[in-house]
Enzyme design. Structure first.
Site, PDB file in Angstrom:
ATOM      1  N   ASP A 129       0.871  -1.163   0.000  1.00 17.89           N
ATOM      2  CA  ASP A 129       0.000   0.000   0.000  1.00 17.89           C
ATOM      3  C   ASP A 129       0.915   1.221   0.000  1.00 17.89           C
ATOM      4  OD1 ASP A 129       0.947   0.214   2.618  1.00 17.89           O
ATOM      5  OD2 ASP A 129      -1.031   0.154   3.547  1.00 17.89           O
ATOM      6  N   HIS A 183       6.842 -30.856  11.515  1.00 22.00           N
ATOM      7  CA  HIS A 183       6.329 -29.542  11.126  1.00 22.00           C
ATOM      8  C   HIS A 183       5.281 -29.684  10.020  1.00 22.00           C
ATOM      9  CE1 HIS A 183       9.426 -27.992  13.682  1.00 22.00           C
ATOM     10  NE2 HIS A 183      10.360 -28.574  12.937  1.00 22.00           N
ATOM     11  N   HIS A 211       9.604 -23.976   9.713  1.00 18.10           N
ATOM     12  CA  HIS A 211       8.670 -24.707  10.572  1.00 18.10           C
ATOM     13  C   HIS A 211       7.208 -24.527  10.184  1.00 18.10           C
ATOM     14  CE1 HIS A 211      11.563 -25.264  14.222  1.00 18.10           C
ATOM     15  NE2 HIS A 211      12.078 -25.688  13.084  1.00 18.10           N
ATOM     16  N   CYS A 218       3.408  -3.032   4.100  1.00 17.22           N
ATOM     17  CA  CYS A 218       2.567  -1.889   4.472  1.00 17.22           C
ATOM     18  C   CYS A 218       3.284  -1.169   5.608  1.00 17.22           C
ATOM     19  CB  CYS A 218       1.150  -2.316   4.832  1.00 17.22           C
ATOM     20  SG  CYS A 218       0.971  -3.359   6.291  1.00 17.22           S
ATOM     21  N   THR A 268       3.077  -1.551   8.942  1.00 23.11           N
ATOM     22  CA  THR A 268       3.572  -2.470   9.975  1.00 23.11           C
ATOM     23  C   THR A 268       3.695  -3.912   9.487  1.00 23.11           C
ATOM     24  OG1 THR A 268       1.355  -3.008  10.777  1.00 23.11           O
ATOM     25  CG2 THR A 268       2.480  -1.119  11.808  1.00 23.11           C
TER      26      THR A 268
END
Length: 154
Positions: free
Chosen positions: A8, A139, A104, A71, A73
Site C-alpha cells: 500500500d 512440522h 517450521h 505496508c 507495519t
C-alpha cells in the site's frame, strides 16, 4: 524463487528497495500490485490480490512462487492474506523468525512493515526467508493441522 509483490502507500518505498534486492539475488518478480507514486491504496485489496496469485500459481504446481507484502507495519497485510485459503503469511522483525516461518510453518507469504523496519534489516529478513527451506516431518503434520482447521489442505 519467484514472487508476487505488493504494497500500500505505507510500504511503497520499502517495496522498491526489496524488489531491487530480489533482482540482485536472481529472484523474479512475477507481478506487482499497489498504488502509483503519490497515490493511496487499501492494503486489504493489495493483500488479497497478491495472496490469490500465490495460491493460484502454487496450486498449478509452482512451488517456487511466494508473496511479499509491505505496508506500514505488515500486520494488516498478514491479517488479510491469511484469509485466503492456502496462504500462510507472517510478519517478522528478526532474522530467526524470518527463517522459522519458512522452516517450521511453511509460510508462502512474507509481510514486512516499512514504518517499523530499516531497509537493511528488511533486506536481511527477506534473504533469511529466501534461504530457508521447509523442514517437513513433525512440522508438516502441524502445517496440515493448520489447514484442516479451515477445511483446506497443507
Amino acid at each position: 524463487m519467484r514472487f508476487h509483490v505488493g504494497s500500500d502507500h505505507g510500504g511503497a518505498a520499502l517495496l522498491e528497495i526489496l524488489v531491487a534486492a530480489l533482482g540482485e539475488w536472481g529472484c523474479s518478480v512475477l507481478s506487482r500490485t499497489g498504488p502509483a507514486p503519490g497515490e493511496k491504496a487499501d492494503y486489504p485489496k493489495v493483500a488479497h490480490e497478491v495472496a490469490t496469485q500465490v495460491v493460484r500459481d502454487r496450486e498449478a504446481g509452482a512451488d517456487d512462487v511466494f508473496g511479499l507484502l509491505v505496508c506500514g507495519t505488515g500486520q494488516g497485510m498478514a491479517m488479510t492474506a491469511n484469509k485466503v485459503p492456502g496462504v500462510r503469511a507472517g510478519v517478522v522483525s528478526d532474522g530467526f523468525s524470518a527463517k522459522m516461518i519458512r522452516a517450521h510453518n511453511n509460510a508462502n507469504v512474507l509481510c514486512l512493515g516499512e514504518r517499523v523496519l530499516g531497509s537493511e534489516l528488511a533486506k536481511h529478513l527477506l534473504r533469511e526467508f529466501i534461504d530457508a527451506e521447509f523442514e517437513g516431518g513433525r512440522h508438516g503434520a502441524r502445517v496440515a493441522l493448520i489447514g484442516s482447521l479451515t477445511g483446506e489442505g497443507s
